[in-house]
Design an enzyme around this catalytic site. Structure first.
Site, PDB file in Angstrom:
ATOM      1  CG  ASP A 123      -1.006  68.990  -5.965  1.00 35.49           C
ATOM      2  OD1 ASP A 123      -1.486  70.134  -5.896  1.00 35.49           O
ATOM      3  OD2 ASP A 123       0.036  68.651  -5.362  1.00 35.49           O
ATOM      4  CG  ASP A 153      -2.358  72.089  -3.701  1.00 32.70           C
ATOM      5  OD1 ASP A 153      -2.038  73.164  -4.238  1.00 32.70           O
ATOM      6  OD2 ASP A 153      -1.659  71.552  -2.832  1.00 32.70           O
ATOM      7  CG  ASP A 157       1.310  71.958  -7.526  1.00 37.82           C
ATOM      8  OD1 ASP A 157       0.990  72.548  -8.572  1.00 37.82           O
ATOM      9  OD2 ASP A 157       0.823  72.233  -6.413  1.00 37.82           O
ATOM     10  NE  ARG A 209       0.228  78.911  -6.542  1.00 41.27           N
ATOM     11  CZ  ARG A 209       0.000  78.228  -5.423  1.00 41.27           C
ATOM     12  NH1 ARG A 209      -0.260  76.933  -5.479  1.00 41.27           N
ATOM     13  NH2 ARG A 209       0.053  78.830  -4.250  1.00 41.27           N
TER      14      ARG A 209
END
Ligand SMILES: *[C@@H]1O[C@H](CO)[C@@H](O)[C@H](O)[C@H]1NC(C)=O
Length: 317
Positions: A123, A153, A157, A209
């Site tokens: 991330d 990723d 997050d 997302r």
């Protein structure tokens, strides 16, 4: 305040560290923490340390406090961040290439004015079991929807009972997986946690997302979504999401409550603009309690406002 009032923005900024470029007309303050992340103070208001290498950054981030990153640091990998830390970019061009931050079991972290390109498989910003987080005026991206979906990723997050988060004035672009809030349908400890505000952000050329949210509470306002081909705001597992004064252009399933999980989520949308090939799939109506004051800008203006006043080089350190 939920109604737009036209103000001529002043260049006055809060806090002793920041300075801002001249601003175009908008209602919302460009240098203010608003939303579920309110109360976050990071490393405080001291002068702190300035770093210009990965090793110096890694050492400083483990110690906490105010840390200014000067320049584009390449290949730092994932840097662990301590509680009570501000990570601030110097000028317009500072950030990490093949680097990101991991906030695990910490609280009170601010990340501002940084361009981050995550390492492969990782991330850009990974938040686990952490609270009071503010990400502001960042530019988060990889190389676009090329290669494999899992080559990288997420860009931002948060999981495992993380809570009290604001992401503001940040550009998410050219990436597969934007922002995953809540990582698993079976992680029911996230119920009542994962409260997050997104405002004055853009998501352009991101596959999905925008964010995906399980269990938690999401408030998304005055944001710009363009050319996102798979799914947008994805409310799952009883999550509650309020989406308002945002613009969606060519965003498939711009707001959806019926995707990808065992249980559906809830959403309320109001005063948004949907254009191009945009679709929505809201199957259950429900929104979170919003315990704070906030100022929206109108959906018709947000893409222009965010293009010029989000991202790096606007609030500089
Ligand atoms: C963070 O700062 C608060 C307030 O000063 C303090 O109580 C807390 O112990 C600090 N946390 C860490 C891990 O240093």
């Amino acid at each position: 305040m939920q109604f737009f009032t036209q103000l001529v923005a002043s260049s006055l900024v809060a806090g002793s560290l920041a300075s801002a470029i001249p601003l175009t007309e908008r209602a919302a303050a460009v240098d203010q923490l608003v939303g579920f992340g309110e109360g976050t103070t990071g490393g405080g208001s001291g002068a702190g340390v300035t770093v210009s290498s990965c090793s110096a950054l890694s050492t400083a981030a483990a110690a906490g406090g105010v840390i200014k990153i000067n320049g584009k640091l390449n290949g730092c990998g994932t840097i662990k961040v301590a509680s009570n830390t501000s990570l601030l970019g110097v000028g317009k061009g500072s950030g990490l290439i093949n680097g990101g931050f991991r906030l695990a079991k910490v609280s009170n972290v601010i990340i501002r004015n940084l361009e981050l390109t995550p390492p492969k498989k990782a991330d850009a910003i990974d938040v686990e079991a952490s609270t009071n987080i503010w990400v502001d005026h960042c530019d988060l991206h990889s190389v676009g929807m090329v290669g494999g979906k899992d080559d990288y990723d997420g860009l931002f997050d948060a999981k495992r009972e993380s809570d009290k988060i604001t992401v503001s004035w940040t550009k998410f672009h050219d990436h597969w997986k934007g922002s995953l809030i809540g990582h698993s349908d079976s992680f029911t400890a996230d119920k009542g946690k994962l409260r997050i505000t997104y405002h004055h952000n853009s998501f352009i050329n991101v596959n999905s997302r925008l964010p995906s949210l399980r269990f938690g509470s999401g408030h998304i306002y005055s944001s710009c979504f363009q050319d996102c081909p798979t799914s947008g705001i994805n409310s799952r597992m009883g999550a509650k999401v309020l989406v308002e004064q945002s613009s969606f252009s060519n965003v498939k399933r711009a707001i959806a409550t019926n995707l990808d999980s065992d249980q559906q989520g809830y959403a309320v949308e109001k005063n948004n603009i949907f254009t191009g090939s945009t679709t929505t799939e809201i199957t259950q109506s429900g929104q979170p309690d919003i315990p704070y004051q906030y100022t929206t800008d109108p959906a018709a203006s947000v893409c222009g406002i965010v293009a010029s006043q989000a991202g790096t080089g606007v609030i500089t350190f």
